[in-house]
Enzyme design. Structure first.
Site, PDB file in Angstrom:
ATOM      1  N   CYS A  97       0.759  -1.013   0.116  1.00 43.71           N
ATOM      2  CA  CYS A  97       0.270   0.042   0.041  1.00 43.71           C
ATOM      3  C   CYS A  97       0.961   1.245  -0.154  1.00 43.71           C
ATOM      4  CB  CYS A  97      -0.935   0.027   1.299  1.00 43.71           C
ATOM      5  SG  CYS A  97      -2.381   0.947   0.897  1.00 43.71           S
ATOM      6  N   ARG A 134     -12.832   6.061   0.071  1.00 42.71           N
ATOM      7  CA  ARG A 134     -11.546   5.607   0.295  1.00 42.71           C
ATOM      8  C   ARG A 134     -11.889   4.165  -0.208  1.00 42.71           C
ATOM      9  NH1 ARG A 134      -7.189   7.008   3.114  1.00 42.71           N
ATOM     10  NH2 ARG A 134      -6.621   4.832   3.689  1.00 42.71           N
ATOM     11  N   HIS A 206      -3.627  -5.535   2.931  1.00 45.14           N
ATOM     12  CA  HIS A 206      -3.026  -5.647   4.259  1.00 45.14           C
ATOM     13  C   HIS A 206      -3.833  -6.737   4.831  1.00 45.14           C
ATOM     14  CE1 HIS A 206      -1.988  -1.657   3.990  1.00 45.14           C
ATOM     15  NE2 HIS A 206      -3.138  -1.164   3.607  1.00 45.14           N
TER      16      HIS A 206
END
Ligand code: GLN
Length: 259
Positions: A97, A134, A206
């Protein structure tokens, strides 16, 4: 023969906002269980080029725009040249990321700051601020069989969790890590997720990524040993029942269960 690897961990105090230190724990444990010595070396502002040059693998976690802004000059000016040499020597790397966003040509932060990247990946990343929501949620991607290690269990899926505002757009020459089956991936538009160049993997996943994807953890360890010792080294199979149960549970939740 007793094998050992040293993993350089980029700015651990600044780039582990989303639990990506869990990847380091998985790599350490999977080496320890196999009798492979695994040493973790933090790479920070005071780290010297000659020490980074000795690393056998590089890992970078995720970070908020603010932390990325704090470290980008040091990363680009003082770590960039040696990281480029490691990449060209086929030293493996995993970047999650916020760190791979800085390995491309630039990362435009949510408040419009253009962070010049290292230019090691042919890609660019932009955070559109309030212009785009997001990307948050579970992610499932399809990966190529190139990550398969003979004798170890392999699935062509990776499960993870994404949490990023930035969108990444790959250059024509860059291969994605995988194809998005569920989630946004790089940008929610072109079904690409992450990037792969030489032995470096960039991903938005993640989770931490490696906790539910033992095949990727072992691919990194196997590649690191191969490059360091200049020969393929068979990895002993581990009892990964729980990790694969976690992987399969996400497959069931997100997609069709693998046979
Ligand atoms: N700050 C970056 C973004 O919002 C990276 C976030 C992360 O590392 N999870 O896209």
């Amino acid at each position: 023969m007793k094998y050992s690897i040293t993993i350089g961990w980029l700015y651990p105090e600044l780039m582990s906002t989303y639990g990506d230190r869990g990847n380091i724990l998985v790599l350490q444990k999977r080496c320890e269980w196999r009798g492979i010595t695994c040493t973790i070396v933090p790479i920070d502002f005071q780290s010297k080029e000659e020490d980074i040059a000795k690393m056998d693998m590089i890992f970078g976690g995720g970070a908020q725009d603010r932390q990325q802004g704090i470290l980008i000059d040091d990363l680009r000016k003082r770590k960039g040249p040696v990281l480029k040499k490691l990449l060209e020597r086929n030293i493996p790397g995993l970047f999650v990321c916020g760190s791979p966003q800085l390995l491309g040509s630039f990362y435009m932060t949510g408040d419009g700051k253009k962070l010049e990247g290292l230019g090691l990946f042919d890609m660019e990343s932009r955070h559109f601020g309030n212009g785009k929501p997001r990307c948050i949620g579970n992610m499932l991607i399809r990966i190529p069989n190139t990550f398969e290690i003979p004798g170890l269990r392999f699935l062509d899926t990776v499960v993870g969790f994404e949490n990023h505002g930035g969108r990444t757009y790959l250059g024509t020459g860059l291969t994605p890590f995988g194809t998005v089956l569920v989630g946004n991936g790089n940008n929610g538009e072109d079904t690409t997720e992450g990037a792969r160049y030489k032995n470096w993997i960039a991903t938005y996943s993640h989770g931490p990524l490696l906790a539910k994807n033992p095949h990727i953890a072992d691919w990194l360890i196997s590649k690191t040993l191969e490059v360091k010792y200049k020969k393929k080294i068979k990895l002993q199979e581990l009892d990964d029942v729980l990790m694969w149960q976690a992987h399969d549970a996400m497959l069931k939740k997100l997609y069709v269960t693998k046979e």
